[in-house]
Design an enzyme around this catalytic site. Structure first.
Site, short mmCIF file in Angstrom:
data_model
loop_
_atom_site.label_atom_id
_atom_site.label_comp_id
_atom_site.label_asym_id
_atom_site.label_seq_id
_atom_site.Cartn_x
_atom_site.Cartn_y
_atom_site.Cartn_z
N THR A 97 3.33 -172.23 28.26
CA THR A 97 4.07 -171.10 27.70
C THR A 97 4.45 -171.43 26.26
OG1 THR A 97 4.97 -170.69 29.90
CG2 THR A 97 6.06 -169.59 28.06
N THR A 98 4.34 -170.46 25.36
CA THR A 98 4.62 -170.71 23.95
C THR A 98 5.93 -170.05 23.53
OG1 THR A 98 3.25 -168.79 23.36
CG2 THR A 98 2.18 -170.95 23.35
N HIS A 152 -6.39 -162.96 19.62
CA HIS A 152 -6.15 -163.07 21.06
C HIS A 152 -6.27 -161.70 21.72
CE1 HIS A 152 -4.50 -167.01 19.98
NE2 HIS A 152 -4.58 -167.32 21.27
N LYS A 156 -1.23 -160.47 24.88
CA LYS A 156 -0.44 -161.62 24.44
C LYS A 156 0.86 -161.12 23.83
CE LYS A 156 -0.69 -165.90 21.76
NZ LYS A 156 -0.14 -166.70 22.88
#
Length: 263
Positions: A97-98, A152, A156
């Site tokens: 997870t970012t 992406h 996202k």
């Protein structure tokens, strides 16, 4: 190792489940989802032959199952709180997870060290992406004029990507500060020049059909250099995830970035 997967219904989490099942030394002992309808993963046709409990509460899962490691691929909104809860329970964590801030990473590292357990947070688990970041870091010493374009899928949630931010952070370690663009440039449409990080520009593209892609474009008098990595399928991340899970057994701290555990 007894592994639990948090966010198992997401695209990455689903791939992690399949990876854990393939690896002989890893055992899938639980999965976690927000407000799940199932009580067991065998209620999902693809996993009908398995017997793995489904949980909707992270603390409950940690206390009941006591896994060796939790792999978390959820959302930036809950990634930090999930990781903190996992570590506070004395369980190793691998987190894709970012959206973590440097302060959050520092706090999580302190918890891991106090518990003497290993953890790893990585913006990208593809070995090719890590090499791209390392090559860009080296190139930035000689090409300070640089911009990042990350691309992406359109689901996202965060922008720019964690990979783009990590790339920029790594380049600042070798790059002489240069503010990109003309000193008096004007954006006719706000945001046209992208986000700014330490004088560099980062551009985010979100389109259906994409998975994860990034190019780092360097410019100099009479020449240019482009370094690009493409993930066409989420399987590209799985060798890095499996490596990270195993590596946490050897650590007593939190590591940020897959590049820091590659030989």
């Amino acid at each position: 190792m007894r592994v639990a997967v948090s966010g198992f219904k997401g695209r990455m989490g689903h791939e992690v489940v399949k990876t854990v099942l393939r690896e002989a030394d890893l055992e899938l002992v639980a999965v976690l989802d927000h407000e799940p309808k199932e009580k067991n993963i065998n209620e999902i046709v693809e996993f009908s032959s398995l017997d793995v409990p489904v949980f909707g509460n992270l603390s409950e899962m940690l206390e009941e199952i006591k896994p060796d490691c939790v792999v978390d691929f959820t959302t930036p909104k809950v990634g930090y709180s999930n990781t903190k809860t996992i570590l506070e329970h004395g369980v190793r964590a691998v987190v894709g997870t970012t959206g973590f801030t440097p302060e959050q990473i520092s706090e999580l590292r302190s918890i891991a060290e106090s518990k003497k357990i290993g953890a790893l947070i990585a913006p990208n688990f593809a070995v090719g992406a890590v090499l791209m970041m390392q090559f860009a870091q080296k190139a930035a010493k000689y090409f300070p004029n640089v911009e990042i374009i990350e691309l992406h899928h359109d689901n996202k949630l965060d922008a720019p990507s964690g990979t783009a931010v990590k790339t920029a952070e790594m380049m600042t370690e070798t790059r002489e500060f240069v503010k990109q663009g003309a000193a008096d440039e004007v954006e006719l449409i706000e945001g046209a020049r992208g986000a700014e990080y330490e004088g560099m520009r980062i551009h985010s593209v979100r389109l259906p059909g994409l998975v994860a892609h990034q190019e780092v474009i360097f410019g100099a008098e009479g020449q240019g250099l482009t370094i690009r990595h493409d993930s066409y399928d989420r399987i590209s991340f799985m060798s890095g995830v499996a490596l990270s899970v195993r590596k946490t057994k050897e650590l007593e701290t939190l590591i940020y970035g897959l590049e820091n555990i590659l030989d």
